[in-house]
Scaffold this motif. Structure first.
Motif, PDB file in Angstrom:
ATOM      1  N   VAL A  40      -3.605   0.368   8.528  1.00  0.00           N
ATOM      2  CA  VAL A  40      -4.502   1.301   9.226  1.00  0.00           C
ATOM      3  C   VAL A  40      -3.742   2.126  10.251  1.00  0.00           C
ATOM      4  O   VAL A  40      -4.166   3.232  10.613  1.00  0.00           O
ATOM      5  CB  VAL A  40      -5.651   0.519   9.896  1.00  0.00           C
ATOM      6  N   MET A  41      -2.606   1.620  10.716  1.00  0.00           N
ATOM      7  CA  MET A  41      -1.811   2.362  11.688  1.00  0.00           C
ATOM      8  C   MET A  41      -1.245   3.654  11.091  1.00  0.00           C
ATOM      9  O   MET A  41      -0.974   4.608  11.834  1.00  0.00           O
ATOM     10  CB  MET A  41      -0.662   1.486  12.202  1.00  0.00           C
ATOM     11  N   LEU A  42      -1.097   3.694   9.770  1.00  0.00           N
ATOM     12  CA  LEU A  42      -0.551   4.906   9.129  1.00  0.00           C
ATOM     13  C   LEU A  42      -1.488   6.105   9.266  1.00  0.00           C
ATOM     14  O   LEU A  42      -1.059   7.176   9.726  1.00  0.00           O
ATOM     15  CB  LEU A  42      -0.237   4.616   7.658  1.00  0.00           C
ATOM     16  N   PRO A  43      -2.784   5.986   8.885  1.00  0.00           N
ATOM     17  CA  PRO A  43      -3.666   7.138   9.102  1.00  0.00           C
ATOM     18  C   PRO A  43      -3.858   7.477  10.570  1.00  0.00           C
ATOM     19  O   PRO A  43      -4.012   8.648  10.920  1.00  0.00           O
ATOM     20  CB  PRO A  43      -4.987   6.704   8.446  1.00  0.00           C
ATOM     21  N   ILE A  44      -3.842   6.466  11.454  1.00  0.00           N
ATOM     22  CA  ILE A  44      -3.966   6.748  12.887  1.00  0.00           C
ATOM     23  C   ILE A  44      -2.763   7.561  13.366  1.00  0.00           C
ATOM     24  O   ILE A  44      -2.903   8.533  14.121  1.00  0.00           O
ATOM     25  CB  ILE A  44      -4.099   5.442  13.690  1.00  0.00           C
ATOM     26  N   ALA A  45      -1.569   7.164  12.915  1.00  0.00           N
ATOM     27  CA  ALA A  45      -0.362   7.907  13.294  1.00  0.00           C
ATOM     28  C   ALA A  45      -0.389   9.319  12.713  1.00  0.00           C
ATOM     29  O   ALA A  45       0.043  10.284  13.365  1.00  0.00           O
ATOM     30  CB  ALA A  45       0.878   7.156  12.811  1.00  0.00           C
ATOM     31  N   LEU A  46      -0.906   9.452  11.492  1.00  0.00           N
ATOM     32  CA  LEU A  46      -0.963  10.766  10.844  1.00  0.00           C
ATOM     33  C   LEU A  46      -1.883  11.721  11.599  1.00  0.00           C
ATOM     34  O   LEU A  46      -1.505  12.862  11.888  1.00  0.00           O
ATOM     35  CB  LEU A  46      -1.443  10.607   9.399  1.00  0.00           C
ATOM     36  N   ILE A  47      -3.094  11.269  11.933  1.00  0.00           N
ATOM     37  CA  ILE A  47      -4.009  12.162  12.635  1.00  0.00           C
ATOM     38  C   ILE A  47      -3.528  12.428  14.068  1.00  0.00           C
ATOM     39  O   ILE A  47      -3.802  13.507  14.625  1.00  0.00           O
ATOM     40  CB  ILE A  47      -5.449  11.604  12.640  1.00  0.00           C
ATOM     41  N   ALA A  48      -2.803  11.476  14.647  1.00  0.00           N
ATOM     42  CA  ALA A  48      -2.229  11.718  15.978  1.00  0.00           C
ATOM     43  C   ALA A  48      -1.187  12.831  15.908  1.00  0.00           C
ATOM     44  O   ALA A  48      -1.136  13.715  16.781  1.00  0.00           O
ATOM     45  CB  ALA A  48      -1.606  10.440  16.531  1.00  0.00           C
TER      46      ALA A  48
END
Length: 231
Positions: A40-48
């Motif tokens: 889940v950290m991947l999409p969070i990092a992407l949108i950040a």
């Protein structure tokens, strides 16, 4: 001999206790925590990353459009009062700013009723504002989505933990607490990204509102200037 016998066990006991405590003292590095957050950290990092790119691009664009245009308004006013309409249009065209394009549209409509000139300026103003607000709404979307993604990651982690407990048939505090704190990382990351995006979103909106207010003020001054010769 008595002192030696007493001193030796104490030393060994102290050494043993220190040895037992030492492994428990582990460094908690930020990067390791992020890695434990899961996929889940991947999409969070992407949108950040997307939010940061949008903010920088919009900030530079709005900052460029928000520069002081008092000199432009003064030059246009002097040209109109001198009867140099072509010079005023050239000044507005060369400025390459939202205000310059608004005034240019109004100058090209001179000779028509004031209502038509006002409508033309208003339409150009709406187009310029829409250009300034481009992609800003995405920051608002990120501010809402990021915390939800974080909560999803935490919920998935909790489900996984209790699934493992149901299979093993026993609850181990170390397993539950260790797995839970790593899954809470996604919630923390999502909230941080959401809060930062929310703040950046409103910063850009405040900057745009200031430009709109100044454009409206200058447009009113321009219309008043055109009405003066007819009074």
């Amino acid at each position: 001999m008595l002192f030696l016998l007493i001193d030796t066990p104490l030393t060994d006991t102290t050494h043993t206790a220190a040895t037992q405590i030492a492994p428990a003292e582990q460094d908690l590095r930020f990067i390791d925590l992020l890695m434990k957050g899961g996929w889940v950290m991947l999409p969070i990092a992407l949108i950040a990353f997307i939010g940061l790119v949008i903010f920088i691009e919009r900030y530079l664009t709005i900052r460029k459009a928000s520069r002081d245009e008092s000199n432009l308004m003064l030059q246009v006013k002097q040209s109109i009062l001198s009867g140099k309409l072509d010079a005023a249009i050239a000044i507005c065209r060369n400025s390459n700013t939202p205000l310059g394009r608004m005034l240019q549209k109004g100058l090209l409509r001179i000779g028509r009723p004031i209502k038509d000139i006002e409508a033309a300026i208003e339409n150009v103003g709406k187009l310029e504002v829409s250009k300034l607000e481009k992609n800003i709404s995405i920051l608002g979307i990120i501010a809402g989505i990021a915390p939800m993604l974080g909560f999803v990651g935490t919920i998935i982690g909790v489900i996984t933990i209790f699934h493992d407990v149901s299979i093993k048939g026993l609850i181990e505090i170390g397993t539950v607490s260790g797995g839970l704190y790593t899954k809470m990382i996604t919630s923390a990351a999502g909230l941080i990204v959401g809060i930062v995006s929310y703040v950046l979103y409103h910063i850009l909106n405040i900057m745009v509102d200031r430009i709109i207010l100044r454009m409206e003020t200058d447009a009113i001054e321009f219309i008043d200037l055109l009405e003066e010769p007819g009074k």
